[in-house]
Design a protein around this motif. Structure first.
Motif, PDB file in Angstrom:
ATOM      1  N   LEU A   1       1.874  10.242 -12.958  1.00 34.85           N
ATOM      2  CA  LEU A   1       1.340   8.968 -12.477  1.00 34.85           C
ATOM      3  C   LEU A   1       0.046   9.208 -11.706  1.00 34.85           C
ATOM      4  CD1 LEU A   1       2.408   5.982 -12.484  1.00 34.85           C
ATOM      5  CD2 LEU A   1       3.190   6.432 -10.163  1.00 34.85           C
ATOM      6  N   ARG A   2       0.054  10.220 -10.851  1.00 35.82           N
ATOM      7  CA  ARG A   2      -1.129  10.550 -10.061  1.00 35.82           C
ATOM      8  C   ARG A   2      -2.295  10.943 -10.969  1.00 35.82           C
ATOM      9  NH1 ARG A   2       1.341  13.381  -6.721  1.00 35.82           N
ATOM     10  NH2 ARG A   2       1.026  15.423  -7.610  1.00 35.82           N
ATOM     11  N   SER A   3      -2.021  11.678 -12.032  1.00 35.02           N
ATOM     12  CA  SER A   3      -3.073  12.081 -12.969  1.00 35.02           C
ATOM     13  C   SER A   3      -3.664  10.871 -13.684  1.00 35.02           C
ATOM     14  CB  SER A   3      -2.528  13.060 -14.002  1.00 35.02           C
ATOM     15  OG  SER A   3      -2.125  14.250 -13.378  1.00 35.02           O
ATOM     16  N   ARG A   4      -2.795   9.945 -14.102  1.00 38.99           N
ATOM     17  CA  ARG A   4      -3.298   8.734 -14.768  1.00 38.99           C
ATOM     18  C   ARG A   4      -4.124   7.883 -13.817  1.00 38.99           C
ATOM     19  NH1 ARG A   4       1.943   8.455 -16.517  1.00 38.99           N
ATOM     20  NH2 ARG A   4       2.347   6.419 -15.586  1.00 38.99           N
ATOM     21  N   ALA A   5      -3.686   7.794 -12.547  1.00 41.31           N
ATOM     22  CA  ALA A   5      -4.423   7.007 -11.558  1.00 41.31           C
ATOM     23  C   ALA A   5      -5.780   7.633 -11.266  1.00 41.31           C
ATOM     24  CB  ALA A   5      -3.612   6.873 -10.279  1.00 41.31           C
ATOM     25  N   ALA A   6      -5.831   8.961 -11.241  1.00 38.39           N
ATOM     26  CA  ALA A   6      -7.064   9.665 -10.887  1.00 38.39           C
ATOM     27  C   ALA A   6      -8.186   9.407 -11.889  1.00 38.39           C
ATOM     28  CB  ALA A   6      -6.799  11.161 -10.764  1.00 38.39           C
ATOM     29  N   VAL A   7      -7.828   9.138 -13.142  1.00 36.93           N
ATOM     30  CA  VAL A   7      -8.860   8.908 -14.158  1.00 36.93           C
ATOM     31  C   VAL A   7      -9.020   7.433 -14.513  1.00 36.93           C
ATOM     32  CG1 VAL A   7      -8.633  11.222 -15.126  1.00 36.93           C
ATOM     33  CG2 VAL A   7      -7.243   9.337 -16.063  1.00 36.93           C
ATOM     34  N   ARG A   8      -8.272   6.580 -13.840  1.00 33.43           N
ATOM     35  CA  ARG A   8      -8.323   5.145 -14.165  1.00 33.43           C
ATOM     36  C   ARG A   8      -9.697   4.545 -13.889  1.00 33.43           C
ATOM     37  NH1 ARG A   8      -9.440   0.908 -15.267  1.00 33.43           N
ATOM     38  NH2 ARG A   8      -8.224  -0.992 -15.373  1.00 33.43           N
ATOM     39  N   PHE A   9     -10.310   4.865 -12.748  1.00 32.65           N
ATOM     40  CA  PHE A   9     -11.597   4.305 -12.393  1.00 32.65           C
ATOM     41  C   PHE A   9     -12.636   5.423 -12.269  1.00 32.65           C
ATOM     42  CE2 PHE A   9      -8.573   1.268 -10.500  1.00 32.65           C
ATOM     43  CZ  PHE A   9      -8.908   0.153 -11.255  1.00 32.65           C
ATOM     44  N   GLU A  10     -13.772   5.181 -12.847  1.00 34.38           N
ATOM     45  CA  GLU A  10     -14.882   6.137 -12.736  1.00 34.38           C
ATOM     46  C   GLU A  10     -15.683   5.870 -11.456  1.00 34.38           C
ATOM     47  OE1 GLU A  10     -18.753   7.343 -15.442  1.00 34.38           O
ATOM     48  OE2 GLU A  10     -17.084   6.289 -16.377  1.00 34.38           O
ATOM     49  N   HIS A  11     -15.717   4.598 -11.049  1.00 33.96           N
ATOM     50  CA  HIS A  11     -16.458   4.200  -9.836  1.00 33.96           C
ATOM     51  C   HIS A  11     -15.584   3.285  -9.007  1.00 33.96           C
ATOM     52  CE1 HIS A  11     -20.307   5.902 -11.109  1.00 33.96           C
ATOM     53  NE2 HIS A  11     -19.911   5.555 -12.333  1.00 33.96           N
ATOM     54  N   PHE A  12     -15.471   3.621  -7.739  1.00 33.71           N
ATOM     55  CA  PHE A  12     -14.636   2.879  -6.804  1.00 33.71           C
ATOM     56  C   PHE A  12     -15.517   2.462  -5.639  1.00 33.71           C
ATOM     57  CE2 PHE A  12     -11.184   2.063  -3.907  1.00 33.71           C
ATOM     58  CZ  PHE A  12     -10.144   1.669  -4.750  1.00 33.71           C
ATOM     59  N   LEU A  13     -15.763   1.163  -5.524  1.00 37.13           N
ATOM     60  CA  LEU A  13     -16.668   0.651  -4.495  1.00 37.13           C
ATOM     61  C   LEU A  13     -15.921  -0.186  -3.487  1.00 37.13           C
ATOM     62  CD1 LEU A  13     -18.153   0.366  -7.561  1.00 37.13           C
ATOM     63  CD2 LEU A  13     -20.077   0.123  -6.024  1.00 37.13           C
TER      64      LEU A  13
ATOM     65  N   LEU B   1       0.827  -1.204   0.000  1.00 39.20           N
ATOM     66  CA  LEU B   1       0.000   0.000   0.000  1.00 39.20           C
ATOM     67  C   LEU B   1       0.862   1.256   0.000  1.00 39.20           C
ATOM     68  CD1 LEU B   1      -2.660  -1.149   2.620  1.00 39.20           C
ATOM     69  CD2 LEU B   1      -2.782  -1.327   0.125  1.00 39.20           C
ATOM     70  N   LEU B   2       1.911   1.235   0.815  1.00 40.43           N
ATOM     71  CA  LEU B   2       2.781   2.411   0.912  1.00 40.43           C
ATOM     72  C   LEU B   2       3.572   2.652  -0.364  1.00 40.43           C
ATOM     73  CD1 LEU B   2       4.012   2.053   4.572  1.00 40.43           C
ATOM     74  CD2 LEU B   2       2.471   3.776   3.645  1.00 40.43           C
ATOM     75  N   ASP B   3       4.002   1.575  -1.029  1.00 41.47           N
ATOM     76  CA  ASP B   3       4.750   1.738  -2.275  1.00 41.47           C
ATOM     77  C   ASP B   3       3.904   2.492  -3.308  1.00 41.47           C
ATOM     78  OD1 ASP B   3       6.859   0.349  -1.168  1.00 41.47           O
ATOM     79  OD2 ASP B   3       6.504  -1.498  -2.303  1.00 41.47           O
ATOM     80  N   LEU B   4       2.628   2.110  -3.426  1.00 38.38           N
ATOM     81  CA  LEU B   4       1.745   2.786  -4.376  1.00 38.38           C
ATOM     82  C   LEU B   4       1.532   4.233  -3.952  1.00 38.38           C
ATOM     83  CD1 LEU B   4      -0.089   2.818  -6.842  1.00 38.38           C
ATOM     84  CD2 LEU B   4      -1.929   1.933  -5.389  1.00 38.38           C
ATOM     85  N   LEU B   5       1.272   4.450  -2.678  1.00 39.76           N
ATOM     86  CA  LEU B   5       1.059   5.806  -2.173  1.00 39.76           C
ATOM     87  C   LEU B   5       2.273   6.688  -2.452  1.00 39.76           C
ATOM     88  CD1 LEU B   5      -0.718   7.788  -0.566  1.00 39.76           C
ATOM     89  CD2 LEU B   5       0.369   6.898   1.508  1.00 39.76           C
ATOM     90  N   GLN B   6       3.470   6.185  -2.169  1.00 40.42           N
ATOM     91  CA  GLN B   6       4.681   6.973  -2.396  1.00 40.42           C
ATOM     92  C   GLN B   6       4.902   7.238  -3.880  1.00 40.42           C
ATOM     93  OE1 GLN B   6       7.594   4.683  -0.266  1.00 40.42           O
ATOM     94  NE2 GLN B   6       7.011   5.544   1.714  1.00 40.42           N
ATOM     95  N   ALA B   7       4.594   6.244  -4.715  1.00 43.13           N
ATOM     96  CA  ALA B   7       4.733   6.445  -6.155  1.00 43.13           C
ATOM     97  C   ALA B   7       3.789   7.542  -6.641  1.00 43.13           C
ATOM     98  CB  ALA B   7       4.464   5.138  -6.902  1.00 43.13           C
ATOM     99  N   LEU B   8       2.556   7.534  -6.133  1.00 46.53           N
ATOM    100  CA  LEU B   8       1.578   8.536  -6.546  1.00 46.53           C
ATOM    101  C   LEU B   8       1.942   9.922  -6.032  1.00 46.53           C
ATOM    102  CD1 LEU B   8      -1.720   6.523  -5.996  1.00 46.53           C
ATOM    103  CD2 LEU B   8      -0.636   7.084  -8.180  1.00 46.53           C
ATOM    104  N   ARG B   9       2.459   9.989  -4.802  1.00 46.25           N
ATOM    105  CA  ARG B   9       2.855  11.285  -4.246  1.00 46.25           C
ATOM    106  C   ARG B   9       4.063  11.874  -4.966  1.00 46.25           C
ATOM    107  NH1 ARG B   9       2.314  10.097   2.234  1.00 46.25           N
ATOM    108  NH2 ARG B   9       0.096  10.583   2.382  1.00 46.25           N
ATOM    109  N   GLY B  10       4.917  11.012  -5.490  1.00 46.62           N
ATOM    110  CA  GLY B  10       6.164  11.479  -6.081  1.00 46.62           C
ATOM    111  C   GLY B  10       6.115  11.748  -7.571  1.00 46.62           C
TER     112      GLY B  10
END
Length: 197
Positions: free
Chosen positions: A184-196, A171-180
């Motif tokens: 990457l963060r922009s691509r992740a933000a649009v990856r899913f339209e619905h998160f359940l 979990l932390l590896d992904l979080l750190q990758a997105l923060r850095g």
């Protein structure tokens, strides 16, 4: 019932369902996913459904397969850890890491403590205390100085030596990758339209 129907067909924004065991949360979740696909035209690959256990993820997948047939295959279903592994691989191209389970992680921490001079007598109590302190650091993303910090570094060194990560690291590896990485963060933000969840 009416409350479940309202949760299934909510138009947009966050929806919260608070219910006890056996009250229909998984049914509501799977029906919502089916409704999003059938009634709202959401592409299955734009939906992620995350659970806390592998057993719950399997049940969710089986129910989705029964409701949607082949269309269910595009819905990302898994535990938080599985999603972190898959999303990081998808976004960065990194291969899946070797993951140590809780028993292996405790063994590596015990080895790290032994290397720091802790005897095996009473090791479990020391291990639990230091393990708890390490988890607090992870939550705060800051490591203090002291004996526990030495154990943490020795533990991480042992993980790196075998090319492995533990569950919290995933979990932390992904979080750190997105923060850095803004891209990457922009691509992740649009990856899913619905998160359940």
């Amino acid at each position: 019932d009416d409350e479940q129907r309202a949760a299934v067909t909510a138009a947009s924004g966050p929806v919260t369902v608070i219910a006890g065991p056996g009250s229909g949360k998984t049914r509501t979740l799977t029906r919502r996913i089916a409704w999003l696909v059938a009634a709202r035209g959401v592409a299955p690959e734009r939906i992620a459904a995350v659970t806390f256990t592998q057993r719950a993820a399997r049940e969710l997948r089986q129910r989705l397969d029964a409701l949607l047939g082949e269309g269910a295959g595009g819905v990302r279903v898994g535990t938080f850890h599985r999603l972190a592994i898959d999303l990081q691989a998808e976004l960065t191209g990194a291969g899946p890491p070797l993951v140590v389970d809780e028993v292996e992680a405790r063994g590596l921490l015990q080895d790290a403590l032994a290397a720091l001079g802790h005897s095996t007598a009473g090791a479990r109590a020391t291990q639990e205390a230091i393990g708890g302190e390490i988890n607090l650091w992870r939550d705060r993303a800051a490591i203090d100085d002291g004996e526990a910090a030495l154990a943490w570094r020795a533990y991480q060194s042992r993980l790196r030596a075998v090319g492995a990560r533990d569950y919290d690291d995933l979990l932390l590896d992904l979080l750190q990758a997105l923060r850095g990485d803004d891209g990457l963060r922009s691509r992740a933000a649009v990856r899913f339209e619905h998160f359940l969840v």
